[in-house]
Design a protein around this motif. Structure first.
Motif, PDB file in Angstrom:
ATOM      1  N   GLU A 191     -80.396-121.534  51.641  1.00  0.00           N
ATOM      2  CA  GLU A 191     -80.476-121.837  50.118  1.00  0.00           C
ATOM      3  C   GLU A 191     -81.336-123.108  49.664  1.00  0.00           C
ATOM      4  N   PHE A 192     -82.158-122.906  49.012  1.00  0.00           N
ATOM      5  CA  PHE A 192     -82.932-124.247  48.670  1.00  0.00           C
ATOM      6  C   PHE A 192     -82.663-125.111  47.442  1.00  0.00           C
ATOM      7  N   ILE A 193     -82.776-126.391  47.811  1.00  0.00           N
ATOM      8  CA  ILE A 193     -82.831-127.263  46.490  1.00  0.00           C
ATOM      9  C   ILE A 193     -84.093-127.508  46.186  1.00  0.00           C
ATOM     10  N   PHE A 194     -84.632-127.312  45.091  1.00  0.00           N
ATOM     11  CA  PHE A 194     -85.979-127.086  44.947  1.00  0.00           C
ATOM     12  C   PHE A 194     -86.474-127.887  43.545  1.00  0.00           C
ATOM     13  N   TYR A 195     -87.631-128.204  43.513  1.00  0.00           N
ATOM     14  CA  TYR A 195     -88.242-128.984  42.485  1.00  0.00           C
ATOM     15  C   TYR A 195     -88.234-128.296  41.136  1.00  0.00           C
ATOM     16  N   HIS A 196     -88.214-129.154  40.030  1.00  0.00           N
ATOM     17  CA  HIS A 196     -88.099-128.422  38.765  1.00  0.00           C
ATOM     18  C   HIS A 196     -89.497-127.543  38.596  1.00  0.00           C
ATOM     19  N   LYS A 221     -82.283-126.962  40.648  1.00  0.00           N
ATOM     20  CA  LYS A 221     -83.762-127.517  40.768  1.00  0.00           C
ATOM     21  C   LYS A 221     -83.440-128.989  40.163  1.00  0.00           C
ATOM     22  N   SER A 222     -84.369-129.861  40.494  1.00  0.00           N
ATOM     23  CA  SER A 222     -84.098-131.144  40.280  1.00  0.00           C
ATOM     24  C   SER A 222     -85.384-131.916  40.217  1.00  0.00           C
ATOM     25  N   SER A 223     -85.628-132.974  39.323  1.00  0.00           N
ATOM     26  CA  SER A 223     -86.703-133.552  39.422  1.00  0.00           C
ATOM     27  C   SER A 223     -86.668-135.204  39.955  1.00  0.00           C
ATOM     28  N   GLN A 224     -85.597-135.501  40.738  1.00  0.00           N
ATOM     29  CA  GLN A 224     -85.304-136.594  41.427  1.00  0.00           C
ATOM     30  C   GLN A 224     -84.939-136.314  42.836  1.00  0.00           C
ATOM     31  N   TRP A 225     -86.049-137.005  43.744  1.00  0.00           N
ATOM     32  CA  TRP A 225     -85.993-136.702  45.324  1.00  0.00           C
ATOM     33  C   TRP A 225     -84.712-137.354  45.868  1.00  0.00           C
ATOM     34  N   GLY A 237     -77.396-127.090  51.011  1.00  0.00           N
ATOM     35  CA  GLY A 237     -78.643-126.433  50.856  1.00  0.00           C
ATOM     36  C   GLY A 237     -79.786-127.229  51.489  1.00  0.00           C
ATOM     37  N   ILE A 238     -80.934-126.637  51.749  1.00  0.00           N
ATOM     38  CA  ILE A 238     -82.045-127.236  52.447  1.00  0.00           C
ATOM     39  C   ILE A 238     -83.295-127.648  51.340  1.00  0.00           C
TER      40      ILE A 238
END
Length: 293
Positions: A191-196, A221-225, A237-238
């Motif tokens: 399961e991915f933690i992905f970019y917006h 999904k996020s916009s913050q690393w 997740g990864i």
């Protein structure tokens, strides 16, 4: 035709889709701004904007006026830049568009150094998602932008500034954590933690994952690393992040692993091809190219 100021005001209201927000941005009162729009409508004999309490939507006539108003304000900005360049080489104001990811990583130090070297050049930084930065440079809102390559070089001048590898981040007790290198194919069930979506990395990484034969299972999904890495540290997740972000992570719960596929994150300063770039803008580009980001 009515004042150029009215056209500038109209462009801002259309951009913000709100008289309130445009008034704040321009530091004028709402009644003065409404009056300016009404004066423009009266002069043109057409309704340009439908006003409601919350938003201001532009009409079809408004869209035509907006298109020309943007071209005219861009030409006026260029005229001002050209006149400034004739009188003083080290003055000016540069409008720069930066994606937030990139801004926080590379630019504070560079900007401080630039400001120290050229105190008379104002830097006006706006943070937008990558795709919006590109569009705003094309439309003339920004003289310069920073974007992730590839980019359409028929439309833009491209000045590469950063090139680095993407790395995989997993929780320290994850079943892949013992490996030094991983093929993307091995991430099929993860399961991915992905970019917006507004990030260029969203599409770049999704394309690489699809090329490896599967659609990523996106948990979040996020916009913050920093949030993305914290979620990995919590074993949710990864994720896959650029090397320079990995260099800033000091969390013992995260394992950073090389990817077998060498995926590069390439950044460049971009300018619109047919636009006049001010001396201040060129000075900034040269400065960044000579700095090691």
């Amino acid at each position: 035709m009515g004042g150029l100021r009215q056209l500038r005001v109209f462009v801002e209201v259309a951009r913000h889709k709100s008289i309130t927000k445009a008034a704040e941005y321009l530091h004028v009162s709402q009644p003065a701004l409404s009056k300016s729009i009404m004066a423009l409508e009266e002069e043109l004999g057409m309704l340009l904007m439908i006003r409601s309490n919350k938003t201001s939507e532009i009409t079809d006539a408004g869209k035509v006026v907006l298109e020309y108003a943007q071209k005219m304000t861009l030409l006026l900005d260029e005229m001002t830049d050209t006149l400034n360049d004739m009188t003083n080489l080290t003055r000016g104001q540069i409008n720069v568009g930066l994606p937030p990811f990139i801004g926080s990583l590379f630019f504070p130090r560079v900007m401080a150094k630039f400001h120290h070297t050229y105190p008379n050049i104002g830097l006006n930084i706006t943070e937008y998602g990558g795709a919006r930065v590109v569009k705003s440079v094309e439309e003339g809102e920004f003289e310069l932008g920073v974007a992730v390559l590839p980019i359409d070089e028929k439309l833009f001048h491209v000045y590469p500034i950063v090139e680095e590898e993407m790395k995989l981040l997993v929780y320290k007790d994850h079943h892949l954590a013992s490996k030094d290198e991983i093929d993307i194919k091995e991430l099929k069930d993860e399961e991915f933690i992905f970019y917006h979506e507004e990030f260029a990395l969203h599409q770049i990484m999704r394309n690489h994952i699809i090329a490896a034969g599967f659609e990523p299972k996106i948990l979040f999904k996020s916009s913050q690393w920093d949030l993305m890495s914290e979620m990995v540290a919590a074993n949710l997740g990864i994720t896959i992040l650029p090397q320079s972000i990995c260099n800033r992570l000091f969390n013992k719960d995260i394992k950073i692993i090389n990817l077998k596929q060498k995926i590069l994150w390439k950044l460049a300063v971009i300018t619109k091809r047919d636009r006049y770039i001010s001396n201040a803008g060129r000075t900034f580009i040269d400065f960044i190219l000579n700095e090691r980001l």
